[in-house]
Design an enzyme around this catalytic site. Structure first.
Site, PDB file in Angstrom:
ATOM      1  N   LYS A 174      -7.094 106.528 -37.636  1.00  0.00           N
ATOM      2  CA  LYS A 174      -7.055 107.601 -38.637  1.00  0.00           C
ATOM      3  C   LYS A 174      -7.812 107.103 -39.843  1.00  0.00           C
ATOM      4  O   LYS A 174      -7.568 105.988 -40.317  1.00  0.00           O
ATOM      5  CB  LYS A 174      -5.630 107.966 -39.030  1.00  0.00           C
ATOM      6  CG  LYS A 174      -5.613 109.048 -40.123  1.00  0.00           C
ATOM      7  CD  LYS A 174      -4.253 109.669 -40.311  1.00  0.00           C
ATOM      8  CE  LYS A 174      -3.396 108.860 -41.250  1.00  0.00           C
ATOM      9  NZ  LYS A 174      -2.151 109.581 -41.595  1.00  0.00           N
ATOM     10  N   ARG A 217       3.958 113.839 -38.360  1.00  0.00           N
ATOM     11  CA  ARG A 217       4.328 112.547 -37.748  1.00  0.00           C
ATOM     12  C   ARG A 217       5.247 111.740 -38.659  1.00  0.00           C
ATOM     13  O   ARG A 217       6.088 110.962 -38.205  1.00  0.00           O
ATOM     14  CB  ARG A 217       3.101 111.769 -37.282  1.00  0.00           C
ATOM     15  CG  ARG A 217       2.120 111.240 -38.356  1.00  0.00           C
ATOM     16  CD  ARG A 217       2.640 109.974 -39.011  1.00  0.00           C
ATOM     17  NE  ARG A 217       1.632 109.047 -39.401  1.00  0.00           N
ATOM     18  CZ  ARG A 217       1.667 108.332 -40.521  1.00  0.00           C
ATOM     19  NH1 ARG A 217       2.650 108.503 -41.414  1.00  0.00           N
ATOM     20  NH2 ARG A 217       0.744 107.455 -40.775  1.00  0.00           N
ATOM     21  N   HIS A 225       5.090 117.671 -51.419  1.00  0.00           N
ATOM     22  CA  HIS A 225       4.462 118.261 -50.236  1.00  0.00           C
ATOM     23  C   HIS A 225       5.164 117.869 -48.931  1.00  0.00           C
ATOM     24  O   HIS A 225       5.428 118.702 -48.066  1.00  0.00           O
ATOM     25  CB  HIS A 225       2.987 117.824 -50.191  1.00  0.00           C
ATOM     26  CG  HIS A 225       2.263 118.284 -48.976  1.00  0.00           C
ATOM     27  ND1 HIS A 225       1.972 119.610 -48.743  1.00  0.00           N
ATOM     28  CD2 HIS A 225       1.800 117.595 -47.904  1.00  0.00           C
ATOM     29  CE1 HIS A 225       1.350 119.721 -47.583  1.00  0.00           C
ATOM     30  NE2 HIS A 225       1.231 118.521 -47.051  1.00  0.00           N
ATOM     31  N   SER A 284       6.987 109.362 -54.746  1.00  0.00           N
ATOM     32  CA  SER A 284       5.921 108.396 -55.048  1.00  0.00           C
ATOM     33  C   SER A 284       6.395 107.421 -56.117  1.00  0.00           C
ATOM     34  O   SER A 284       5.600 106.952 -56.927  1.00  0.00           O
ATOM     35  CB  SER A 284       4.681 109.134 -55.550  1.00  0.00           C
ATOM     36  OG  SER A 284       4.317 110.139 -54.647  1.00  0.00           O
ATOM     37  N   GLY A 287       9.016 107.341 -48.606  1.00  0.00           N
ATOM     38  CA  GLY A 287       7.942 107.445 -49.602  1.00  0.00           C
ATOM     39  C   GLY A 287       7.170 106.156 -49.819  1.00  0.00           C
ATOM     40  O   GLY A 287       6.001 106.178 -50.183  1.00  0.00           O
ATOM     41  N   ASP A 291       4.968 103.379 -49.110  1.00  0.00           N
ATOM     42  CA  ASP A 291       3.971 103.002 -48.109  1.00  0.00           C
ATOM     43  C   ASP A 291       2.847 102.167 -48.722  1.00  0.00           C
ATOM     44  O   ASP A 291       1.763 102.081 -48.178  1.00  0.00           O
ATOM     45  CB  ASP A 291       3.397 104.258 -47.430  1.00  0.00           C
ATOM     46  CG  ASP A 291       2.807 105.239 -48.436  1.00  0.00           C
ATOM     47  OD1 ASP A 291       2.863 104.962 -49.659  1.00  0.00           O
ATOM     48  OD2 ASP A 291       2.266 106.273 -48.007  1.00  0.00           O
ATOM     49  N   LYS A 321       5.433 100.273 -54.622  1.00  0.00           N
ATOM     50  CA  LYS A 321       6.292 101.467 -54.614  1.00  0.00           C
ATOM     51  C   LYS A 321       7.728 101.072 -54.279  1.00  0.00           C
ATOM     52  O   LYS A 321       7.965 100.075 -53.583  1.00  0.00           O
ATOM     53  CB  LYS A 321       5.805 102.471 -53.573  1.00  0.00           C
ATOM     54  CG  LYS A 321       4.636 103.337 -54.023  1.00  0.00           C
ATOM     55  CD  LYS A 321       4.389 104.409 -52.970  1.00  0.00           C
ATOM     56  CE  LYS A 321       3.193 105.264 -53.306  1.00  0.00           C
ATOM     57  NZ  LYS A 321       2.832 106.124 -52.178  1.00  0.00           N
ATOM     58  N   GLY A 351      10.538 103.679 -43.284  1.00  0.00           N
ATOM     59  CA  GLY A 351       9.419 104.315 -42.567  1.00  0.00           C
ATOM     60  C   GLY A 351       8.119 104.115 -43.336  1.00  0.00           C
ATOM     61  O   GLY A 351       7.860 104.801 -44.323  1.00  0.00           O
TER      62      GLY A 351
HETATM   63  P1  NAD Z   1       3.695 114.737 -53.654  1.00  0.00           P
HETATM   64  O1  NAD Z   1       2.790 114.239 -54.727  1.00  0.00           O
HETATM   65  O2  NAD Z   1       3.525 116.115 -53.148  1.00  0.00           O
HETATM   66  O3  NAD Z   1       5.230 114.594 -54.146  1.00  0.00           O
HETATM   67  C1  NAD Z   1       5.659 113.421 -54.751  1.00  0.00           C
HETATM   68  C2  NAD Z   1       7.151 113.473 -54.980  1.00  0.00           C
HETATM   69  O4  NAD Z   1       7.547 112.260 -55.638  1.00  0.00           O
HETATM   70  C3  NAD Z   1       7.573 114.608 -55.904  1.00  0.00           C
HETATM   71  O5  NAD Z   1       8.837 115.077 -55.504  1.00  0.00           O
HETATM   72  C4  NAD Z   1       7.679 113.935 -57.273  1.00  0.00           C
HETATM   73  O6  NAD Z   1       8.573 114.584 -58.144  1.00  0.00           O
HETATM   74  C5  NAD Z   1       8.221 112.593 -56.845  1.00  0.00           C
HETATM   75  N1  NAD Z   1       7.963 111.513 -57.803  1.00  0.00           N
HETATM   76  C6  NAD Z   1       6.746 111.115 -58.254  1.00  0.00           C
HETATM   77  N2  NAD Z   1       6.911 110.072 -59.099  1.00  0.00           N
HETATM   78  C7  NAD Z   1       8.245 109.837 -59.159  1.00  0.00           C
HETATM   79  C8  NAD Z   1       9.036 108.887 -59.836  1.00  0.00           C
HETATM   80  N3  NAD Z   1       8.485 107.973 -60.642  1.00  0.00           N
HETATM   81  N4  NAD Z   1      10.380 108.920 -59.662  1.00  0.00           N
HETATM   82  C9  NAD Z   1      10.948 109.838 -58.862  1.00  0.00           C
HETATM   83  N5  NAD Z   1      10.242 110.764 -58.165  1.00  0.00           N
HETATM   84  C10 NAD Z   1       8.914 110.751 -58.325  1.00  0.00           C
HETATM   85  O7  NAD Z   1       3.595 113.670 -52.489  1.00  0.00           O
HETATM   86  P2  NAD Z   1       3.997 113.852 -50.951  1.00  0.00           P
HETATM   87  O8  NAD Z   1       2.796 114.239 -50.184  1.00  0.00           O
HETATM   88  O9  NAD Z   1       5.227 114.659 -50.853  1.00  0.00           O
HETATM   89  O10 NAD Z   1       4.295 112.324 -50.566  1.00  0.00           O
HETATM   90  C11 NAD Z   1       5.444 111.671 -51.073  1.00  0.00           C
HETATM   91  C12 NAD Z   1       5.306 110.184 -50.815  1.00  0.00           C
HETATM   92  O11 NAD Z   1       5.319 109.938 -49.407  1.00  0.00           O
HETATM   93  C13 NAD Z   1       3.995 109.602 -51.342  1.00  0.00           C
HETATM   94  O12 NAD Z   1       4.310 108.413 -52.047  1.00  0.00           O
HETATM   95  C14 NAD Z   1       3.200 109.286 -50.084  1.00  0.00           C
HETATM   96  O13 NAD Z   1       2.336 108.185 -50.250  1.00  0.00           O
HETATM   97  C15 NAD Z   1       4.317 108.982 -49.107  1.00  0.00           C
HETATM   98  N6  NAD Z   1       3.949 109.150 -47.692  1.00  0.00           N
HETATM   99  C16 NAD Z   1       4.480 108.258 -46.810  1.00  0.00           C
HETATM  100  C17 NAD Z   1       4.172 108.357 -45.471  1.00  0.00           C
HETATM  101  C18 NAD Z   1       4.781 107.410 -44.488  1.00  0.00           C
HETATM  102  O14 NAD Z   1       4.384 107.403 -43.317  1.00  0.00           O
HETATM  103  N7  NAD Z   1       5.751 106.615 -44.865  1.00  0.00           N
HETATM  104  C19 NAD Z   1       3.319 109.383 -45.020  1.00  0.00           C
HETATM  105  C20 NAD Z   1       2.840 110.303 -45.946  1.00  0.00           C
HETATM  106  C21 NAD Z   1       3.164 110.185 -47.283  1.00  0.00           C
END
Ligand code: NAD
Length: 321
Positions: free
Chosen positions: A67, A110, A137, A199, A220, A222, A226, A292
């Protein structure tokens, strides 16, 4: 070569298809027949973008590929998603490119499938209340996939940005389940299963806020730095992950390991539970935590499933290269 464009994915593949693909590849990882290659992630010095590759090979399914994509922070202003990715699959027998598959929706599916797999295998069977931390998201995908795993009766949610919580309540309406916005103390006291999908770079949920018997899916974190849960909570839990190498470097466990509270030997790969090598939860009081981190093999697994479905449904675009 087959192309499955991003806009075809939603109609093509279900959350259940992604769940099956991710559960299978975690089992392959535990059987040592699937492995991830080192991740590349670079700030490219243009458009503030972070770009990289996640890749691997599953000798059981013969899924081989990568990817490629990353994060373009100024995309929203252009009407595009900030996270952009494309999955490339290769024929494991010849090395020829087999397929190019849109990876944006598949990434959300996924990731949700991974936490759902952890809930299936680690949450108490009598879990009734689901707690959601974060409402961005990914959160709606996480919520829908979790609701498929237990007969939850209620959802409680918290976000640092409460104006986002309408996303979670909309899914609750769609699934006809009550939803309530709560503070973190109430969320920890009431929830049997907690998903964190933010995040954040600092702990949100504290050890003292989580009661015995809870299952946490921390999704979250990753990236290095973080953090969503207090290191003491990670140390108090029985810790499971998709891949130990990622868990201790870019996952939720990085902080507990860095502070010397746990070591990598105590972390269990979820595939070992799926294949029956590890019993999983050992009591109704145990706190289980799934870290995860997101591995390339998950992407290859769901992209392969999407290609198979595209062929079966006659929507695969075939080109000669
Ligand atoms: P997004 O930007 O749409 O949403 C981010 C969320 O985090 C929101 O709810 C926001 O309010 C919250 N947030 C941001 N900063 C914060 C803080 N300091 N304290 C508390 N909450 C906070 O992002 P998304 O697409 O929903 O992704 C969320 C997270 O998941 C990202 O960090 C992304 O990198 C991670 N992610 C992980 C995987 C995985 O496989 N583990 C896959 C995709 C995304």
């Amino acid at each position: 070569m087959i192309i499955v464009p991003e806009h075809e994915i939603a109609e093509l593949i279900s959350a259940a298809d992604c769940f099956a693909a991710v559960e299978q590849v975690f089992a392959s990882m535990a059987n040592k027949s699937a492995y991830n290659f080192p991740v590349i992630r670079e700030a490219i010095g243009h458009a503030d973008a972070l770009y990289g590759f996640k890749s691997g090979f599953d000798r059981e399914s013969l899924a081989l590929g990568l990817k490629s994509g990353g994060f373009w922070p100024r995309n929203t202003a252009k009407g595009l998603t900030n996270h952009q990715s494309t999955i490339f699959l290769f024929d494991a027998d010849t090395g020829r490119c087999r397929a190019v598959v849109g990876g944006n929706l598949l990434t959300a599916l996924r990731t949700a499938a991974a936490s759902a797999v952890s809930i299936k295998h680690l949450a108490r069977s009598d879990a009734k209340v689901l707690g959601m931390i974060g409402a961005g998201h990914q959160s709606t995908f996480q919520l829908r996939a979790a609701l498929d795993q237990r007969p939850f009766e209620r959802v409680v949610g918290w976000s640092r940005h409460p104006e986002e919580l309408h996303r979670l309540s909309a899914v609750a309406v769609e699934r006809d389940i009550p939803f309530e916005a709560v503070d973190l103390d109430r969320l920890g006291t009431e929830a049997d299963v907690i998903i964190t999908i933010t995040s954040s770079f600092a702990p949100i949920l504290k050890a003292a806020q989580v009661r015995p018997g809870t299952h946490l899916a921390c999704m979250g974190t990753d990236t290095k730095g973080k953090q969503e849960t207090e290191a003491e909570l990670v140390a108090a839990a029985t810790l499971f992950t998709d891949e130990i190498a990622q868990s201790v470097t870019i996952g939720e466990a990085q902080h507990a390991v860095g502070q010397g509270l746990i070591n990598a030997d105590s972390i269990i790969e979820i595939g070992a539970v799926i294949t029956g090598k590890h019993p999983g939860r050992s009591s109704a009081e145990e706190i289980t935590l799934f870290d995860g981190t997101g591995v390339g093999l998950q992407d290859l697994a769901v992209a392969s499933a999407a290609v198979d479905l595209a062929i079966a449904k006659g929507v695969a675009i075939e080109i000669n290269v």
